[in-house]
Structures are given as structure tokens and as C-alpha cells.
Scaffold this active site. Structure first.
Site, short mmCIF file in Angstrom:
data_model
loop_
_atom_site.label_atom_id
_atom_site.label_comp_id
_atom_site.label_asym_id
_atom_site.label_seq_id
_atom_site.Cartn_x
_atom_site.Cartn_y
_atom_site.Cartn_z
N CYS A 184 39.91 49.26 46.03
CA CYS A 184 38.96 48.89 44.97
C CYS A 184 37.79 49.87 44.98
CB CYS A 184 38.47 47.46 45.18
SG CYS A 184 37.19 46.95 43.99
N CYS A 187 34.63 47.78 46.35
CA CYS A 187 34.63 47.09 47.65
C CYS A 187 35.80 47.64 48.47
CB CYS A 187 34.72 45.57 47.49
SG CYS A 187 36.30 44.99 46.83
N CYS A 204 39.47 45.25 42.16
CA CYS A 204 40.13 44.05 42.68
C CYS A 204 40.12 42.93 41.65
CB CYS A 204 39.49 43.59 43.99
SG CYS A 204 37.74 43.19 43.85
N HIS A 217 35.95 42.10 40.62
CA HIS A 217 35.40 43.37 40.12
C HIS A 217 36.12 43.87 38.87
CE1 HIS A 217 33.60 44.15 44.34
NE2 HIS A 217 32.69 43.67 43.51
N CYS A 323 59.14 16.33 35.20
CA CYS A 323 58.77 15.43 36.29
C CYS A 323 57.49 14.64 35.97
CB CYS A 323 58.60 16.20 37.59
SG CYS A 323 57.45 17.59 37.48
N HIS A 743 54.94 20.13 40.83
CA HIS A 743 55.88 19.01 40.73
C HIS A 743 55.12 17.70 40.88
CE1 HIS A 743 59.75 17.05 40.88
NE2 HIS A 743 59.50 16.53 42.07
#
Length: 783
Positions: A184, A187, A204, A217, A323, A743
């Protein structure tokens, strides 16, 4: 007695040749769950093309008089035990040349049956009338309606091509991206990295709810520059058209397709053909996070669960991401109100007799079916809902389905409120607002559940949490991971969640006494106690950066609760009510001005300024989260772009209602004041006004959120009421990181023991996860 062939010819007028637009049922009885494999086979009405089992076909003949049926009977083939296994030649299962999936094979017998005497003629036969032969051939060749509905619903969420991809501007700043060693730019993060396709910045990603991920970022860079598209490094492979490459559009806030991805990568010196996948995509990461301790505990994996069968212990087959339906319906149908309405008080035959001509589209009919799988029920209950009608990974959850179910049941029983089982969940809520002027207002509304915030600061294990956080920090410094038995979750008593709901809260408020915006102290109570109380734990929240977060928390829920102290008292002696607004036609937008801090935060996320103002106004400036939720659910409103001043003018115009339209609604049997209220709410449209009345059955007695001077809660007329002691009867638990995945499982207390309902698997529960619930169902105890 007529010859069978002559009998058939005499009934040819009752035989139809199906057209391409006809729905043809040939796999499942429309009333029961009989199929061609059942003992009696399946009878297809050759006039309506509805299918019936042996026990139900007589009912259809009595109701319609249709005598001619195509009978389909499938019988399992006997397979020799010493049959040699075929060597597979294709990498497939259940197809010729593929792996044997051990599915039994069936022989199919067809015949034409004429009721009421079940006179049978063989098919195929050249002696049959041509019309009959053409009709049967068309039925056999057609895709069954059951299969069509399943295929139509199974539409997975497909990534859309980004609106920004084809015209993406790329900055020639000399950036060349290496094949590896990425970090990054702001950082030290070396994972979860995103390449901005406009300027080549590697930054990042967003921070996950558990602290993993990035430092936001990449998102902050988009807010600063407006550069719209990024691709996740480590997910790019030679198959750019596949599902692996993770491309994200910030203004569209979604994963997208970039048809020019190869070109955009080449701009920064990336040869995609040489790259290999090294990072999980967002969907893969969520799937990985699902296989954790919660999954095993909620499903009671590894436990010797005793299977249960019989009435009240029938599972529901998962139709694909259904479900949420199975877990909710198992508990709802365990209540006395729903059981008596759809089972004990009316036989299946009686329900069929009063059902419409097509029972597959009748909710009352489908709710009476006692077995599995619930395809027709799902098709009916979800017909008008864009999310429930699909097989997609749901963007809505079990509690939203619960509300949708009760709404549909209420509509189906609108003409007979005494039969409506949804009212057993309904109760009245009263909010008391104490204005800074010293005067009060009382607002009333009806609801079917209590949505409870979880006050983490009320956790009872703070010492253990403090020690856990210290251990977590030490392990992080050492580069070690925590084991599952080292994790400590907050434990919050249910009493604290209930107290948070009813306790005093300071809110922004427009005072009709002071004629200005001010603050008020709001307290909330219940004006009636329902037969069944549903508690919804608000585990899904938005954290900083607007990343969805599921609270990792236990709720300590006792088997018996007493909410008697939550009963509202109404207006008290000595209290002075706030004056009513002078102009009844004024809308809320004239009373409340949008909180600019809320608007600014929403605008910073890329939303339209006018939309953000409306969100703040329509949520009474309650907060950014509330405004965000309103905004997301009203983005497609037809008047979302209408200026606020024009909305006020429209509202004033709507305060006048055409008397002729009022008279029309009165002729339908509605009261005049309800007719006027419905016409105002629907813009003067009679059809929409009628629908509004059926959608708001308590409109006649509702206070419409106005201040009231009566201590008698008129909004509660006809609602069940009783004592405040309740017994826990059911729990719906959710496994997963968000409502978009995971679920649902139900645990229900039946016949003195807890039972787990995990789709079609039903068994005696050994350790029900009462502290991990998402929805809690309580039954009122009679004193």
C-alpha cells in the site's frame, strides 16, 4: 353403459390442446405433494392442466366437472445387485457417460382416465381421437410449470458491466506495476491491495468488522480524486472473463465487469496472462469465514442428534437460498393461531372448495400444505417481492421475510379479520415525547415485532473481554493467530436490550408550541401485549466507513420474560398536550429542516444532495444510519427527484380530495374518513387508495402519528392483549458475516423438548444455541 372410446368422444369438448402460454403442472399435485412416483400416480386435468393426486382428483371433478385426465404413474425399476458399474467417460454426474449418482430409474405408464368411474384407456393408441393425442403430446413435451418457476427464480446475481469502464480515462504518469512485491502506498499493508485503474495507485482495501482487511486507503483515494474503478491485486488471472478478477466500482458501490480490463492493465505494464491468482475474492472470503465455530454450534454439528418425524416434525427442502423461509415458517406454523387457521379449523378439502380456480396462486391454499418441498408456497408468497421471488443470495433476511409473510397473510384475510392469524403477533406502540416547552405529545402505531439494539456497554463479562483484548494484541504483535477456544464474545442480557428500547432518548423534534426545531425526550411503551412476541436483534449494523458489520455477541435470553413494566400509561393527569399543527395539509418537510451534518456525511459517500436532504427529513434527523437506510430503500421512488418545495405544494394540493372519488370508495363499504386518508396517501388514485386501505387495516383507529388527548389506545381496538409474561418458544439463528450470505436454522420448543429444524433435517436438539439467536419468538403465558 357407453363404450370407453364413445365416453371419451362425448367429452371431447372438455379437452384442450395446451398453448405455449399455458402453465402445465405435471410433476406435483397442486393441493398435496403427490407426484407420478406416488402410489396413486398423478392426474392432469386436460382442460386446466392442473395436476392432482389420487386423493384430490375427485375434489377437482366435483368442483369443475372436468372429467378427462392424463394419468402418469412412475414405477421404480428393479436393479440387479450384481449389475456392473459403467466406467465413466465424461467428467459429469447423472448423465450418459458420466459418474453414476445412484439415482433410481423409473418406468412410466400413461393412460387416459375419465371420471367419475375412472374409466381407463391406454396411451399411446392410434384409436384415440386426434385431439386427445395432440393434447397429450403437447403436455408431455412442455416444460412443467414447476420446473419453469424453479428455473426462472434461479437467476444468480451476475456482475454488470460498469458504466465507467468503456470511457475510463487513464493518466500517463509513468507508473509501471511490478509482477509481485506490492505494498500500500500509504501504509505497510501487503494484502487486500487494490490497483486504481486511473492513476495506478496501489492502496489497501476497506477494514473488515473484525479488524482485518485494510485501512480504507483505496476508498479514501476515490473520495479525494473521484477515480472510479479498482481491481484487486492477486485475483487477476488469464481468464479475465471469468469470475475470478475482482473489479470494484466505487460510485456504483458494487463488483462489476470491465470488458477492457486487459487494455487497462496493459497501460500500467501488466501482462495478465502471466499472473496467477493469489488472493481470495470478496465472495470467497465470506464463504471461508462462514466455516467457523458459529456454524458448528448453531447446526449442532458433531452431536448425536436423534432424527424426528411425523406431524409437526416435517422438514422443508432448501430450494436454493431458501433457508430464511424454512426457518421462519417452521416457527410461525408452530403457533396456535396459524395452526388452527390453516390446519385444525379447516380441512384441506374445504380449503380447496373455496379456493380460486387455480389453487397454485392462493396463499390460504398453499399454507395448508403439510409436506415438502414448498415450491408452490414460495412462488405464491414471493410473487410480488423482487428478492424473495429469486434464488439469489438474499439481500433481505429472515426478519424481512417474516414481515412480508404477515403482510400477505393479512391481505389474504382482509375481509375476515377474525380469521387473520397475523394479528396474534400485532401490538400497539406508544411514543411519549416530552418537548423542551414542558408539553407532551403521544404518537401511536402498530407493529409486529420489536427491533432491539444491542448495548455492548452492558456486557456482563467486561473483565474477560478486557483480558481477551490484551491477549489479542499480544498475539498480533507476535504474529500468531487466536484459537477458537481463546475467543471471548460480549455477553449482553436481553433485559438490557429491552431497556434500551423503552428507555429515555433525546431526539430532534419540531415543537408546535415553540414553532421551531428543538429536542425532546422520547420514551416508548407498548399499549397492548400480543399473543406471540417476536424480538429482532439488530446484529447487522454499519461501522465507520459504511462497511456492513455483524456484531459478534451473545445474548443471554431466559426461558421466561416479563415485560409488564413496558406497558405505556397514556396521558397522565397534569400533562399538557402540544397543540396540533394549524394546517393539516402541511407535510413533515415543512416542519423539519435537514440536518446539514447528516446530509454532508451522506453526500461524501457519493449520494445526490437532494436525496440526502430528503433522507434526513423523512427520518426526523434521527442519525446518519437511519437516513442511510431510508435512502437505500427509496432510491427508486418516482418522486425522489422532485424538489422539496414542490413536494410541499403537492401535499397542500392533496389536502383537497375529490368528493366523487370519496363517494366511490364509500360505495365499496369503506368509511368516509378512511377513504379521504387513503386518497391523500395515494395521490387521488382510487385503485392505489383501495390497496392502501387493505395494507393498513388499522387505519380507521390509528392516530396517524398525531398527538392524542385520550388515554385509551384506540389504535389497539381488536388487537389481542393480556399479561406481560412470555415463554421462549423458538429461535432463528444466522450463520455468516452478513445477510448476503450464510445460513438460517430454527430451534423450536415442542412437546417439552427443543427441536432443531435445519432445512429438511429435523431432530431432537441437545444444546440449543439460545444465546446466538437473531430472531426470538415468545408465547404469552396465561395467568
Amino acid at each position: 353403459m357407453l363404450d370407453p372410446m364413445d365416453l371419451l368422444r362425448s367429452n371431447l369438448s372438455r379437452v384442450r390442446i395446451p398453448e405455449p402460454t399455458n402453465r402445465i403442472y405435471k410433476q406435483e399435485c397442486c393441493v398435496s405433494f403427490d407426484s407420478p412416483k406416488s402410489e396413486g400416480g398423478l392426474f392432469i386435468d386436460m382442460s386446466t392442466f392442473l395436476a392432482f393426486g389420487k386423493d384430490c382428483v375427485d375434489w377437482n371433478y366435483e368442483k369443475t366437472g372436468n372429467p378427462v385426465y392424463l394419468h402418469i404413474k412412475q414405477t421404480k425399476k428393479l436393479v440387479p445387485e450384481d449389475r456392473p458399474l459403467k466406467k465413466p467417460t465424461l467428467l459429469a454426474i447423472g448423465v450418459d457417460g458420466g459418474f453414476d449418482n445412484n439415482e433410481p430409474e423409473y418406468e412410466e405408464a400413461l393412460s387416459i382416465v375419465i371420471l367419475p368411474d375412472y374409466v381407463s384407456l391406454s396411451f399411446p393408441s392410434v384409436e384415440l381421437p386426434e385431439k386427445v393425442r395432440l393434447a397429450v403430446d403437447a403436455i408431455l413435451m412442455a416444460e412443467g410449470a414447476e420446473r419453469k418457476e424453479q428455473l426462472a427464480a434461479w437467476t444468480a446475481d451476475k456482475k454488470e458491466v460498469s458504466a465507467y469502464a468503456m470511457s475510463l480515462q487513464q493518466i500517463d504518469n509513468g507508473v509501471i506495476i511490478p509482477r509481485s512485491g506490492w505494498k500500500c502506498a500509504k501504509c505497510d499493508k501487503t494484502e487486500n491491495l487494490w490497483l486504481n485503474l486511473t492513476d495506478g495507485m496501489i492502496l489497501c482495501g476497506r477494514r473488515n468488522w473484525d479488524g482485518t482487511g485494510g485501512n480504507n486507503h483505496a476508498f479514501e483515494h476515490y473520495k479525494e480524486t473521484g477515480y472510479p474503478i479498482a481491481v484487486k491485486l492477486g485475483t487477476i488471472t488469464a481468464d479475465l472473463e471469468g469470475a475470478d478478477s475482482d473489479v470494484f466500482s466505487y460510485p456504483e458501490d458494487d463488483s462489476v465487469l470491465d470488458p477492457l480490463l486487459a487494455q487497462h492493465l496493459a497501460f500500467f505494464g501488466i501482462d495478465f496472462s502471466s499472473l496467477q491468482k493469489t488472493e481470495m475474492t470478496t465472495a470467497e472470503r465470506e464463504l471461508d469465514q462462514n466455516t467457523n465455530f458459529d456454524w458448528n454450534r448453531i447446526q449442532e454439528s458433531g452431536q448425536e442428534v436423534e432424527p424426528l418425524f411425523g406431524p409437526g416434525y416435517t422438514g422443508l427442502v432448501n430450494l436454493g437460498n431458501s433457508c430464511y423461509l424454512a426457518s421462519t415458517m417452521q416457527i410461525v406454523l408452530s403457533t396456535k393461531s396459524f395452526f388452527s387457521r390453516y390446519y385444525s379449523n379447516q380441512s384441506l378439502k374445504a380449503a380447496f372448495e373455496v379456493a380460486p380456480a387455480d389453487p397454485t396462486v392462493d396463499l390460504n391454499m398453499q399454507l395448508k400444505q403439510e409436506s415438502i418441498p414448498p415450491r408452490m408456497f414460495k412462488a405464491v408468497i414471493a410473487a410480488n417481492h423482487p428478492e424473495f421471488s429469486s434464488m439469489r443470495q438474499q439481500k433481505v433476511d429472515a426478519f424481512e421475510f417474516f414481515l412480508h409473510l404477515l403482510d400477505q397473510v393479512g391481505r389474504a384475510n382482509a375481509g375476515h379479520p377474525e380469521l387473520d392469524p397475523s394479528r396474534s403477533f400485532k401490538f400497539g406502540i406508544e411514543e411519549r415525547l416530552l418537548c423542551s416547552s414542558g408539553k407532551v405529545a403521544y404518537n401511536k402505531r402498530g407493529d409486529y415485532l420489536l427491533s432491539l439494539n444491542i448495548p455492548l456497554h452492558e456486557a456482563t463479562n467486561k473483565d474477560q473481554l478486557e483480558a481477551f483484548n490484551k491477549l489479542k494484541a499480544e498475539k498480533k504483535e507476535e504474529g500468531k493467530e487466536l484459537s477458537s477456544d481463546e475467543i471471548v464474545r460480549p455477553r449482553v442480557p436481553l433485559e438490557a436490550c429491552l431497556a434500551s428500547f423503552s428507555g429515555p432518548e433525546e431526539v430532534d423534534f419540531y415543537s408546535t408550541a415553540l414553532k421551531t426545531k428543538t429536542t425532546a425526550i422520547k420514551t416508548t411503551g407498548l399499549t397492548s401485549f400480543p399473543d406471540y412476541l417476536m424480538l429482532h436483534m439488530k446484529k447487522f449494523v454499519m461501522e465507520e466507513g459504511w462497511v456492513p458489520k455483524k456484531l459478534d455477541v451473545y445474548i443471554d435470553v431466559p426461558d421466561i420474560i416479563d415485560i409488564s413494566h413496558m406497558r405505556s400509561k397514556g396521558i397522565q393527569p397534569g400533562e399538557e398536550l402540544l397543540p396540533e399543527a394549524v394546517d393539516e395539509g402541511k407535510v413533515e418537510s415543512e416542519k423539519i429542516l435537514a440536518n446539514e451534518e447528516i446530509v454532508a456525511q451522506l453526500v461524501s459517500m457519493g449520494f445526490n444532495h437532494l436525496h440526502c436532504q430528503k433522507a434526513a427529513i423523512n427520518t426526523s434527523n434521527a442519525g446518519v444510519e437511519e437516513a442511510m437506510n431510508w435512502l437505500l430503500s427509496h432510491m427508486d421512488d418516482p418522486d425522489i427527484d422532485v424538489p422539496i418545495s414542490q413536494e410541499s405544494e403537492n401535499a397542500e394540493a392533496l389536502s383537497f380530495v375529490d368528493q366523487s372519488k370519496v363517494d366511490t370508495l364509500i360505495s365499496f363499504g369503506f368509511q368516509e374518513d378512511i377513504a379521504r386518508k387513503a386518497l391523500r396517501a395515494s395521490g387521488g388514485d382510487i385503485e392505489k387508495a383501495t390497496d392502501w386501505i387493505f395494507s393498513n387495516p388499522d387505519a380507521a383507529s390509528s392516530s396517524d402519528m398525531d398527538a392524542t388527548s385520550s388515554s385509551t389506545p384506540s389504535a389497539d381496538t381488536g388487537l389481542p392483549d393480556g399479561g406481560g409474561r412470555y415463554r421462549l418458544m423458538g429461535v432463528v439463528s444466522h450463520i455468516g458475516t452478513s445477510t448476503h450470505c450464510g445460513h438460517y436454522v430454527a430451534h423450536i420448543c415442542k412437546d417439552g423438548r427443543w427441536v432443531i429444524f435445519n432445512d429438511d433435517k429435523v431432530g431432537a436438539s441437545i444444546n440449543p444455541p439460545k444465546d446466538m439467536g437473531y430472531l426470538y419468538f415468545f408465547e404469552r403465558l396465561n395467568s
